[in-house]
Scaffold this motif. Structure first.
Motif, PDB file in Angstrom:
ATOM      1  N   THR A   6      36.429  56.249 -20.107  1.00 43.52           N
ATOM      2  CA  THR A   6      35.703  56.757 -18.921  1.00 43.52           C
ATOM      3  C   THR A   6      36.772  57.118 -17.707  1.00 43.52           C
ATOM      4  N   ARG A   7      36.514  58.229 -17.197  1.00 40.74           N
ATOM      5  CA  ARG A   7      37.426  58.810 -16.072  1.00 40.74           C
ATOM      6  C   ARG A   7      36.395  59.057 -14.945  1.00 40.74           C
ATOM      7  N   VAL A   8      36.926  58.546 -13.934  1.00 36.81           N
ATOM      8  CA  VAL A   8      36.141  58.831 -12.436  1.00 36.81           C
ATOM      9  C   VAL A   8      37.038  59.692 -11.606  1.00 36.81           C
ATOM     10  N   SER A   9      36.683  60.872 -11.037  1.00 35.02           N
ATOM     11  CA  SER A   9      37.285  61.533 -10.282  1.00 35.02           C
ATOM     12  C   SER A   9      36.441  62.264  -9.317  1.00 35.02           C
ATOM     13  N   ARG A  10      37.157  62.926  -8.563  1.00 27.31           N
ATOM     14  CA  ARG A  10      36.214  64.071  -7.660  1.00 27.31           C
ATOM     15  C   ARG A  10      35.820  65.361  -8.649  1.00 27.31           C
ATOM     16  N   ALA A  11      34.583  65.705  -8.247  1.00 28.77           N
ATOM     17  CA  ALA A  11      33.920  66.771  -8.957  1.00 28.77           C
ATOM     18  C   ALA A  11      34.407  67.842  -8.709  1.00 28.77           C
ATOM     19  N   ASP A  12      34.518  68.914  -9.817  1.00 32.55           N
ATOM     20  CA  ASP A  12      34.394  70.453  -9.191  1.00 32.55           C
ATOM     21  C   ASP A  12      33.393  71.180  -9.871  1.00 32.55           C
ATOM     22  N   ILE A  13      33.560  72.457  -9.792  1.00 25.93           N
ATOM     23  CA  ILE A  13      32.374  73.370 -10.054  1.00 25.93           C
ATOM     24  C   ILE A  13      32.203  73.288 -11.508  1.00 25.93           C
ATOM     25  N   ALA A  14      33.299  72.893 -12.514  1.00 25.59           N
ATOM     26  CA  ALA A  14      33.069  72.997 -13.913  1.00 25.59           C
ATOM     27  C   ALA A  14      32.055  71.705 -14.127  1.00 25.59           C
ATOM     28  N   ASP A  15      31.853  70.717 -13.284  1.00 26.00           N
ATOM     29  CA  ASP A  15      31.125  69.837 -13.629  1.00 26.00           C
ATOM     30  C   ASP A  15      29.504  69.789 -13.300  1.00 26.00           C
ATOM     31  N   MET A  16      29.123  70.893 -12.725  1.00 27.99           N
ATOM     32  CA  MET A  16      27.944  71.313 -12.311  1.00 27.99           C
ATOM     33  C   MET A  16      26.825  71.107 -13.205  1.00 27.99           C
ATOM     34  N   ASP A  17      27.003  71.704 -14.334  1.00 32.62           N
ATOM     35  CA  ASP A  17      25.988  71.629 -15.546  1.00 32.62           C
ATOM     36  C   ASP A  17      25.996  70.170 -15.909  1.00 32.62           C
ATOM     37  N   GLY A  18      26.641  69.322 -16.020  1.00 38.90           N
ATOM     38  CA  GLY A  18      26.498  67.801 -16.344  1.00 38.90           C
ATOM     39  C   GLY A  18      25.913  67.239 -15.268  1.00 38.90           C
ATOM     40  N   ILE A  19      26.069  67.271 -13.928  1.00 40.31           N
ATOM     41  CA  ILE A  19      25.521  66.844 -12.669  1.00 40.31           C
ATOM     42  C   ILE A  19      24.090  67.273 -12.904  1.00 40.31           C
ATOM     43  N   LEU A  20      23.654  68.490 -13.124  1.00 50.17           N
ATOM     44  CA  LEU A  20      22.294  68.948 -13.221  1.00 50.17           C
ATOM     45  C   LEU A  20      21.471  68.244 -14.480  1.00 50.17           C
ATOM     46  N   GLU A  21      22.322  68.029 -15.439  1.00 47.32           N
ATOM     47  CA  GLU A  21      21.725  67.595 -16.708  1.00 47.32           C
ATOM     48  C   GLU A  21      21.479  65.965 -16.493  1.00 47.32           C
ATOM     49  N   LEU A  22      22.439  65.305 -15.917  1.00 45.93           N
ATOM     50  CA  LEU A  22      21.929  63.802 -15.836  1.00 45.93           C
ATOM     51  C   LEU A  22      21.072  63.685 -14.733  1.00 45.93           C
ATOM     52  N   GLN A  23      20.994  64.540 -13.486  1.00 45.65           N
ATOM     53  CA  GLN A  23      19.969  64.385 -12.432  1.00 45.65           C
ATOM     54  C   GLN A  23      18.588  64.666 -12.992  1.00 45.65           C
ATOM     55  N   ALA A  24      18.469  65.866 -13.923  1.00 44.63           N
ATOM     56  CA  ALA A  24      17.224  65.820 -14.715  1.00 44.63           C
ATOM     57  C   ALA A  24      16.441  64.796 -15.361  1.00 44.63           C
ATOM     58  N   ALA A  25      17.578  64.094 -16.100  1.00 48.15           N
ATOM     59  CA  ALA A  25      17.381  63.287 -17.191  1.00 48.15           C
ATOM     60  C   ALA A  25      16.851  61.942 -16.183  1.00 48.15           C
ATOM     61  N   ASN A  26      17.331  61.796 -15.300  1.00 42.27           N
ATOM     62  CA  ASN A  26      16.741  60.378 -14.272  1.00 42.27           C
ATOM     63  C   ASN A  26      15.789  60.451 -13.113  1.00 42.27           C
ATOM     64  N   GLN A  27      15.008  61.713 -13.289  1.00 44.63           N
ATOM     65  CA  GLN A  27      13.882  61.936 -12.440  1.00 44.63           C
ATOM     66  C   GLN A  27      12.911  60.670 -12.564  1.00 44.63           C
ATOM     67  N   THR A  28      12.066  60.527 -11.483  1.00 41.27           N
ATOM     68  CA  THR A  28      11.117  59.589 -11.551  1.00 41.27           C
ATOM     69  C   THR A  28       9.993  59.882 -12.640  1.00 41.27           C
ATOM     70  N   ALA A  29       9.794  61.356 -12.635  1.00 39.72           N
ATOM     71  CA  ALA A  29       8.728  61.859 -13.595  1.00 39.72           C
ATOM     72  C   ALA A  29       9.146  61.431 -14.998  1.00 39.72           C
ATOM     73  N   ARG A  30      10.520  61.344 -15.279  1.00 41.08           N
ATOM     74  CA  ARG A  30      10.932  61.074 -16.647  1.00 41.08           C
ATOM     75  C   ARG A  30      11.450  59.475 -16.830  1.00 41.08           C
ATOM     76  N   GLY A  31      10.943  58.743 -15.894  1.00 42.07           N
ATOM     77  CA  GLY A  31      11.378  57.398 -16.008  1.00 42.07           C
ATOM     78  C   GLY A  31      12.455  56.906 -15.191  1.00 42.07           C
ATOM     79  N   GLY A  32      12.933  57.776 -14.559  1.00 38.81           N
ATOM     80  CA  GLY A  32      14.380  57.295 -13.890  1.00 38.81           C
ATOM     81  C   GLY A  32      13.954  56.894 -12.436  1.00 38.81           C
TER      82      GLY A  32
END
Length: 166
Positions: A6-32
């Motif tokens: 596991t690597r932790v670092s500052r995000a860049d534009i290439a991380d956008m899709d992954g952030i959006l995907e994780l955000q969508a998976a963790n919405q209250t409507a989906r149990g997050g």
């Protein structure tokens, strides 16, 4: 703690899709626990403004910690309500949301992302809100050394305001 891959670092534009995907998976409507859904456009603006922190495992985004200056998200009503409850320092910034993927929870990843943010923003006050019924988040943020400084209500929910100095 997190695994060695596991690597932790500052995000860049290439991380956008992954952030959006994780955000969508963790919405209250989906149990997050994420109530807000930020657009890619807003995330890109936030990314230009302040450090966004991501955790990656095997090339996938497994966690994120978003931050923004007061000005960039000043148009969001709940952020206004938070700052009405607790103004903070003139250069205080908004911490959050923070999200850790289901498979990575309980491994210290939130604390590691928080430590990276504090390294990048030393001496600045971060301010955040947590819904009072989100006991796991309340416990986690107290464990990270944050302190409760105010409360407010928004859309019939009660929130706690926390702060820390980076």
């Amino acid at each position: 703690m997190t695994g060695h891959d596991t690597r932790v670092s500052r995000a860049d534009i290439a991380d956008m899709d992954g952030i959006l995907e994780l955000q969508a998976a963790n919405q209250t409507a989906r149990g997050g626990a994420l109530a807000a859904s930020l657009t890619g456009e807003r995330l890109a603006k936030m990314m230009q403004d302040m450090p966004l922190i991501v955790a990656r495992r095997d090339g996938r985004i497994t966690g994120f910690l978003l931050t923004t200056s007061r000005e960039v998200n000043a148009d969001i009503p709940i952020v206004k309500a938070m700052f009405n409850a607790y103004h903070g320092a003139p250069d205080a910034y908004v911490y959050g949301p923070i999200c850790v993927g289901e498979q990575e929870r309980g491994k210290g990843l939130a604390q590691i992302m928080f430590a990276e943010l504090r390294r990048l923003e030393p001496g600045r006050e971060g301010i955040l809100f947590i819904r009072n019924d989100n006991e796991a988040s309340l416990r986690a943020h107290l464990k990270m050394g944050m302190k409760k400084v105010a409360s407010f209500e928004f859309n019939s929910f009660a929130y706690a305001v926390f702060c820390y100095i980076g």
